[in-house]
Every structure is written in structure tokens, then in C-alpha cells.
Design a protein around this motif. Structure first.
Motif, short mmCIF file in Angstrom:
data_model
loop_
_atom_site.label_atom_id
_atom_site.label_comp_id
_atom_site.label_asym_id
_atom_site.label_seq_id
_atom_site.Cartn_x
_atom_site.Cartn_y
_atom_site.Cartn_z
N ARG A 18 0.90 -1.17 -0.11
CA ARG A 18 0.06 -0.07 0.14
C ARG A 18 0.57 1.27 -0.14
NH1 ARG A 18 -2.92 -3.25 3.98
NH2 ARG A 18 -4.83 -4.07 3.05
N THR A 19 1.92 1.07 0.82
CA THR A 19 2.68 2.37 1.03
C THR A 19 3.39 2.60 -0.54
OG1 THR A 19 2.98 2.07 3.49
CG2 THR A 19 4.86 3.44 2.07
N PHE A 20 4.05 1.66 -0.98
CA PHE A 20 4.64 2.07 -2.21
C PHE A 20 3.78 2.33 -3.53
CE2 PHE A 20 8.28 -0.33 -0.25
CZ PHE A 20 9.25 0.47 -0.75
N VAL A 21 2.56 1.73 -3.49
CA VAL A 21 1.84 2.09 -4.42
C VAL A 21 1.01 3.65 -4.33
CG1 VAL A 21 -0.50 1.80 -5.29
CG2 VAL A 21 0.99 -0.14 -5.05
N LYS A 22 0.94 3.82 -3.14
CA LYS A 22 0.51 5.37 -2.57
C LYS A 22 1.59 6.35 -3.10
CE LYS A 22 1.06 6.54 1.53
NZ LYS A 22 0.89 6.70 3.19
N HIS A 23 2.84 5.94 -3.11
CA HIS A 23 3.73 6.82 -3.70
C HIS A 23 4.10 6.80 -5.08
CE1 HIS A 23 4.68 8.58 0.16
NE2 HIS A 23 4.63 7.53 0.91
N GLY A 24 3.40 6.03 -5.82
CA GLY A 24 3.37 5.99 -7.29
C GLY A 24 4.21 4.88 -7.93
N HIS A 25 4.42 3.87 -7.02
CA HIS A 25 5.62 2.70 -7.54
C HIS A 25 4.67 1.48 -7.89
CE1 HIS A 25 8.84 5.21 -6.51
NE2 HIS A 25 8.22 5.22 -5.24
N GLN A 26 5.10 0.64 -8.85
CA GLN A 26 4.54 -0.65 -9.00
C GLN A 26 5.43 -1.72 -7.96
OE1 GLN A 26 6.05 0.05 -13.47
NE2 GLN A 26 4.50 -1.54 -13.29
N THR A 215 9.26 2.55 7.11
CA THR A 215 10.82 2.42 7.16
C THR A 215 11.38 1.78 5.85
OG1 THR A 215 10.60 2.12 9.55
CG2 THR A 215 12.61 1.50 8.54
N ALA A 216 10.65 0.61 5.38
CA ALA A 216 11.01 0.25 4.16
C ALA A 216 10.88 0.96 2.64
CB ALA A 216 10.22 -1.09 4.02
N TYR A 217 10.05 2.00 2.91
CA TYR A 217 9.89 2.93 2.00
C TYR A 217 11.03 4.00 2.04
CZ TYR A 217 8.46 6.68 -1.30
OH TYR A 217 8.11 7.27 -2.23
#
Length: 248
Positions: A18-26, A215-217
């Protein structure tokens, strides 16, 4: 950025997705449970690709990776999140089968996934591997036996990756949380005993899956010349255990 997350159907994995997608990543969502993957993919939209896979099965890993569309194959970040703890029995009472399951998932599965994706990262001159470890890999506690040993393996494997990857542009980090609530971790550990699982967090304010995801992001978005070797996270309600002393 394309991020590949194992154990993505729940807990840390789902929240990281969810976090990565929210920031525009695949995000490639890899896990065993198709229904949960499909539900998460429906929530996240076209930026998420569900991939049914069991990290304990090398053939399943290879078959799943072969199914990736060409536009999804340049993996920038691998998050080895799939893992579990089973039981808290003392070593002389714990079922051997539980130990074997933890080793096959937490160690063998993690290295198989790493070996599958690492050569392409090295060839491209960049990439990041985030291994989800645990404070249990550094600090023993009664009943932690093989679970703690598998997470100590994660720490040493990550450090040895760093030794091999110097100058390649590929980074590796061990992200090691302490007490973390709101996931299936303790429910799995206590094999569906929800009351026992709830007691672990009673009266505490533990870390959350969101804390781990953020943290991972942060790790994944640092400048590429920076490698964070190890991150250890604990909630403020948790400390270091005293030595165990058996009194008469």
C-alpha cells in the motif's frame, strides 16, 4: 520503481505494498493465498500485480517469475518479507516439523528468492534487497530457539551479501523489528489461538505494520550511494530481557 514483496497478502507485506503504490510505484504481490492477493490487487489497482508463489518451493519461484510480463521484470527492490514463527515451547519440547517449516521459509526461501533476482540487479548496476529480520536474531529469549536462529541467519546473510556486493551498486539491508501488533504473526505462532495471541500485546503500544512499511519505503528511496546495513526497531514499551535465572 518496481518492488517485489514476498508474503504480500497480509501484515507487513500488504502494508508495504500500500505504501509503495501510494507513492506512485509498481508492486509485485507475491504470496500463497490467491484470494487475499486478488483482494489486495483490486484495492491497489493497476500498480499492483498479484503473483501466486510459495518461497519454500524453488520450482514455484521459477515458474512464477517466468509469468511476469516483460514490463514488470526489472525489479528494483526485493523485500524478503515472507516468514513466520511457530510455537514458544522449549527446545526439548518443540515439534521438529515446526523448526523445519521456519527454516525452509525464513532461511531457504529467503536465499532462493535473493538468488533468483540478484544477478539481474548486479548486471544493471543497481537494486536493493530488504530482508525482514527480527530483534530475535540478536537477543535470545526462552522459546525463541529456532525462530531466533533463523533471524540471526538473516542478519549474517545480509552482511555477507554486502561483502559480496561492494562496488556493484546493489544494496542490502536487514530490517529487524521488535514487538509489532496488528498482524497475523502471533496468531500463526500460536496456531490459531487468538486469545494467546492477543495476550502478547495486552497493555502495550507495539509497533505497527505501517511503521515497518514507512521504514522500508525510506530505505528504498535513499540516494543510491547510501547503504543502511541494519535497522533495529522497538516500541518504547519494549526493552532488553534480563538474563534468565532459575531459582529453587
Amino acid at each position: 520503481m518496481i518492488v517485489f514483496i514476498t508474503g504480500a497478502s497480509s501484515g507487513f507485506g500488504a502494508e508495504m505494498a500500500r505504501t509503495f503504490v501510494k507513492h506512485g510505484h509498481q508492486v509485485v504481490l507475491a504470496a500463497r493465498r490467491l484470494e487475499r492477493l486478488d483482494a489486495l490487487a483490486a484495492e491497489l489497482g493497476d500498480s499492483a500485480l498479484p503473483l501466486v508463489m510459495d518461497v519454500t518451493d524453488k520450482d514455484a519461484i521459477n515458474d512464477a517469475l517466468a509469468l511476469l510480463p516483460q514490463s514488470w521484470r526489472q525489479i528494483d527492490v526485493l523485500i524478503n518479507n515472507a516468514g513466520l514463527a511457530l510455537g514458544t515451547q522449549a527446545a526439548h519440547e518443540a515439534p521438529l516439523a515446526d523448526w523445519e517449516t521456519m527454516i525452509s521459509t525464513n532461511c531457504t526461501g529467503l536465499v532462493a528468492m535473493t538468488r533468483a533476482l540478484l544477478p539481474a540487479m548486479v548486471a544493471r548496476g543497481g537494486g536493493l534487497i530488504i530482508n525482514i529480520g527480527s530483534v530475535a536474531g540478536s537477543y535470545p529469549y526462552p522459546g525463541g530457539n529456532v525462530y531466533g536462529a533463523t533471524k540471526a541467519f538473516v542478519e549474517q546473510f545480509t552482511l555477507n551479501l554486502r561483502a559480496d556486493l561492494v562496488g556493484t551498486g546493489v544494496r542490502a539491508t536487514n530490517l529487524a523489528p521488535g514487538l509489532c501488533g496488528g498482524t497475523e504473526f502471533s496468531n500463526v505462532r500460536f496456531k490459531g489461538d487468538d486469545a494467546a495471541a492477543a495476550k502478547v500485546y495486552e497493555g502495550t503500544q507495539p509497533l505497527t505494520a505501517g511503521d515497518i512499511a514507512e521504514t522500508a519505503y525510506w530505505l528504498a528511496t535513499l540516494p543510491p550511494h547510501i547503504n543502511i546495513n541494519h535497522i533495529e526497531m522497538m516500541p518504547t514499551c519494549q526493552g532488553f530481557s534480563p538474563f534468565t535465572i532459575k531459582r529453587q
